[in-house]
Design a protein around this motif. Structure first.
Motif, PDB file in Angstrom:
ATOM      1  N   UNK A 116      36.673  50.946  37.869  1.00  0.00           N
ATOM      2  CA  UNK A 116      36.251  52.165  38.561  1.00  0.00           C
ATOM      3  C   UNK A 116      35.512  51.865  39.850  1.00  0.00           C
ATOM      4  N   UNK A 117      35.947  50.833  40.535  1.00  0.00           N
ATOM      5  CA  UNK A 117      35.322  50.444  41.811  1.00  0.00           C
ATOM      6  C   UNK A 117      36.277  50.723  42.947  1.00  0.00           C
ATOM      7  N   UNK A 118      35.725  50.698  44.159  1.00  0.00           N
ATOM      8  CA  UNK A 118      36.608  50.654  45.328  1.00  0.00           C
ATOM      9  C   UNK A 118      37.328  49.320  45.341  1.00  0.00           C
ATOM     10  N   UNK A 119      38.513  49.325  45.995  1.00  0.00           N
ATOM     11  CA  UNK A 119      39.265  48.075  46.055  1.00  0.00           C
ATOM     12  C   UNK A 119      38.471  46.987  46.795  1.00  0.00           C
ATOM     13  N   UNK A 165      37.551  43.411  45.149  1.00  0.00           N
ATOM     14  CA  UNK A 165      38.085  42.154  45.682  1.00  0.00           C
ATOM     15  C   UNK A 165      37.016  41.070  45.717  1.00  0.00           C
ATOM     16  N   UNK A 166      35.730  41.475  45.759  1.00  0.00           N
ATOM     17  CA  UNK A 166      34.632  40.497  45.829  1.00  0.00           C
ATOM     18  C   UNK A 166      33.966  40.247  44.478  1.00  0.00           C
ATOM     19  N   UNK A 167      34.308  41.076  43.498  1.00  0.00           N
ATOM     20  CA  UNK A 167      33.590  41.049  42.210  1.00  0.00           C
ATOM     21  C   UNK A 167      33.827  39.724  41.497  1.00  0.00           C
ATOM     22  N   UNK A 168      32.694  39.086  41.057  1.00  0.00           N
ATOM     23  CA  UNK A 168      32.916  37.810  40.356  1.00  0.00           C
ATOM     24  C   UNK A 168      32.297  37.842  38.965  1.00  0.00           C
ATOM     25  N   UNK A 169      32.381  39.013  38.342  1.00  0.00           N
ATOM     26  CA  UNK A 169      31.996  39.115  36.941  1.00  0.00           C
ATOM     27  C   UNK A 169      30.603  39.684  36.783  1.00  0.00           C
ATOM     28  N   UNK A 224      38.499  32.273  35.895  1.00  0.00           N
ATOM     29  CA  UNK A 224      37.986  32.165  37.241  1.00  0.00           C
ATOM     30  C   UNK A 224      37.924  30.699  37.608  1.00  0.00           C
ATOM     31  N   UNK A 225      38.650  30.289  38.625  1.00  0.00           N
ATOM     32  CA  UNK A 225      38.564  28.899  39.064  1.00  0.00           C
ATOM     33  C   UNK A 225      37.555  28.810  40.205  1.00  0.00           C
ATOM     34  N   UNK A 226      37.729  29.667  41.182  1.00  0.00           N
ATOM     35  CA  UNK A 226      36.752  29.712  42.267  1.00  0.00           C
ATOM     36  C   UNK A 226      36.827  31.102  42.845  1.00  0.00           C
ATOM     37  N   UNK A 227      35.760  31.540  43.488  1.00  0.00           N
ATOM     38  CA  UNK A 227      35.785  32.844  44.142  1.00  0.00           C
ATOM     39  C   UNK A 227      35.798  33.973  43.138  1.00  0.00           C
ATOM     40  N   UNK A 228      36.378  35.082  43.532  1.00  0.00           N
ATOM     41  CA  UNK A 228      36.277  36.293  42.729  1.00  0.00           C
ATOM     42  C   UNK A 228      37.306  36.308  41.608  1.00  0.00           C
ATOM     43  N   UNK A 229      37.091  37.232  40.656  1.00  0.00           N
ATOM     44  CA  UNK A 229      38.052  37.415  39.561  1.00  0.00           C
ATOM     45  C   UNK A 229      39.435  37.760  40.099  1.00  0.00           C
ATOM     46  N   UNK A 230      39.460  38.639  41.096  1.00  0.00           N
ATOM     47  CA  UNK A 230      40.770  39.098  41.564  1.00  0.00           C
ATOM     48  C   UNK A 230      41.493  37.991  42.323  1.00  0.00           C
ATOM     49  N   UNK A 231      40.751  37.110  42.993  1.00  0.00           N
ATOM     50  CA  UNK A 231      41.475  36.051  43.713  1.00  0.00           C
ATOM     51  C   UNK A 231      42.078  35.052  42.728  1.00  0.00           C
ATOM     52  N   UNK A 232      41.390  34.828  41.594  1.00  0.00           N
ATOM     53  CA  UNK A 232      41.992  33.962  40.561  1.00  0.00           C
ATOM     54  C   UNK A 232      43.251  34.607  39.992  1.00  0.00           C
ATOM     55  N   UNK A 233      43.163  35.918  39.761  1.00  0.00           N
ATOM     56  CA  UNK A 233      44.338  36.623  39.229  1.00  0.00           C
ATOM     57  C   UNK A 233      45.468  36.626  40.257  1.00  0.00           C
ATOM     58  N   UNK A 234      45.088  36.802  41.528  1.00  0.00           N
ATOM     59  CA  UNK A 234      46.109  36.820  42.583  1.00  0.00           C
ATOM     60  C   UNK A 234      46.840  35.482  42.643  1.00  0.00           C
ATOM     61  N   UNK A 235      46.110  34.407  42.396  1.00  0.00           N
ATOM     62  CA  UNK A 235      46.740  33.076  42.414  1.00  0.00           C
ATOM     63  C   UNK A 235      47.810  32.969  41.325  1.00  0.00           C
TER      64      UNK A 235
END
Ligand code: GLN
Length: 286
Positions: free
Chosen positions: A41-44, A48-52, A7-18
């Motif tokens: 097992x979450x909604x998308x 998208x906001x989950x940060x761990x 995680x650099x900044x923001x959510x886990x998924x945004x780091x992965x998306x980068x």
């Protein structure tokens, strides 16, 4: 070695998306969010906001999945399943990933069933069973048959039908061969046949070229080989008043309607997909 998703900044998924963006993956956020939502097992939208935090195990799995997606493996292959209309479908190496485009082919089929009161439907080249199982589930009064050449695809389709509680009758068949039991009894023939020109296969996106079975894509030199065969072989199976709904590739509608017309099938219409591209054609029986 699996590169960790940090995680650099923001959510886990945004780091992965980068990471995915840097690897040149199209729509990187969608992949990163869907994979995380499936893992947790979450909604998308939540994912998208989950940060761990992530457990070590989840972190390792997510890192491995992102690395696979970075190598252009499709999300559905990573997960081993695809969503299609109301269904969750298992996939195998012998089945195409069902496309959202094909959901509108099902819409066209349902519209014809309702309009004409059709009772028996045949899905030719069913793959994972997407079209046949949807029709059976959404119009339970219909008797739905489905064929595939690939035994492996049929195993997957049968499993998917059982899980959906759909009573589709599956037949191992080379297109329409050996379906004598259905002679004169098919009211609606639907198919999403292979329709990519052989020479175009190499230029497909890596997600398609490397992961979808060539046998489900390759429509011969002009992409139209399977339409010709369907037009040639279908007449003995069709009931009086039967119709055909055929998925077509981009720009193929006029050619497919023309081939049908030349073989005596009256052209009755076309249907768009969600993007507005003509995705299916409707013909009457000769
Ligand atoms: N729609 C698939 C693609 O875009 C092709 C599927 C098919 O040939 N029926 O590659």
């Amino acid at each position: 070695m699996v590169p960790a998703v940090r995680r650099t900044s923001g959510s886990l998924s945004s780091a992965a998306a980068e990471k995915l963006r840097q690897a040149g993956v199209p729509e990187p956020e969608a992949s990163a969010e869907v994979l995380l939502s499936e893992l947790l097992g979450m909604r998308r939208s939540e994912a998208s906001l989950y940060d761990g935090p992530l457990t070590d195990e989840h972190a390792a799995v997510y890192g491995a999945w992102i690395s696979r997606r970075g190598s252009r493996e499709p999300v559905q292959r990573i997960l081993g399943k695809a969503y299609f209309r109301n269904l969750t479908l298992n996939l195998s190496d012998s089945t195409l990933v069902p496309r959202a485009d094909t959901e509108s082919v099902v819409e066209a089929v349902l519209e014809r069933i309702d309009r004409r009161g059709f009772g028996r439907v045949l899905d030719v080249g069913t793959g994972s069973g997407a079209i046949a199982i949807s029709v059976s589930q959404e119009r339970p009064s219909c008797e739905v048959h489905a064929t595939d050449l690939s035994e492996a695809a049929l195993r997957t389709a049968r499993h998917n039908a059982d899980r959906a509680g759909a009573g589709v009758r599956f037949h191992a068949a080379d297109l329409l061969h050996g379906l004598d039991k259905l002679r004169g009894g098919v009211d609606l023939l639907v198919s999403n046949p292979p329709y990519v020109r052989t020479a175009d296969l190499v230029g497909l996106d890596p997600e398609v070229r490397a992961w979808d079975p060539a046998a489900a894509l390759d429509g011969g030199p002009d992409g139209l080989a399977f339409y010709r065969r369907i037009f040639r072989e279908a007449p003995p199976l069709l009931s009086r008043g039967a119709e055909l709904v055929l998925e077509v590739g981009d720009g193929q509608a006029a050619e497919v309607l023309g081939l049908g017309e030349a073989a005596g099938y009256p052209p009755l219409g076309t249907y768009p997909d969600l993007t507005g591209t003509t995705r299916a054609v409707l013909l009457g029986r000769p």
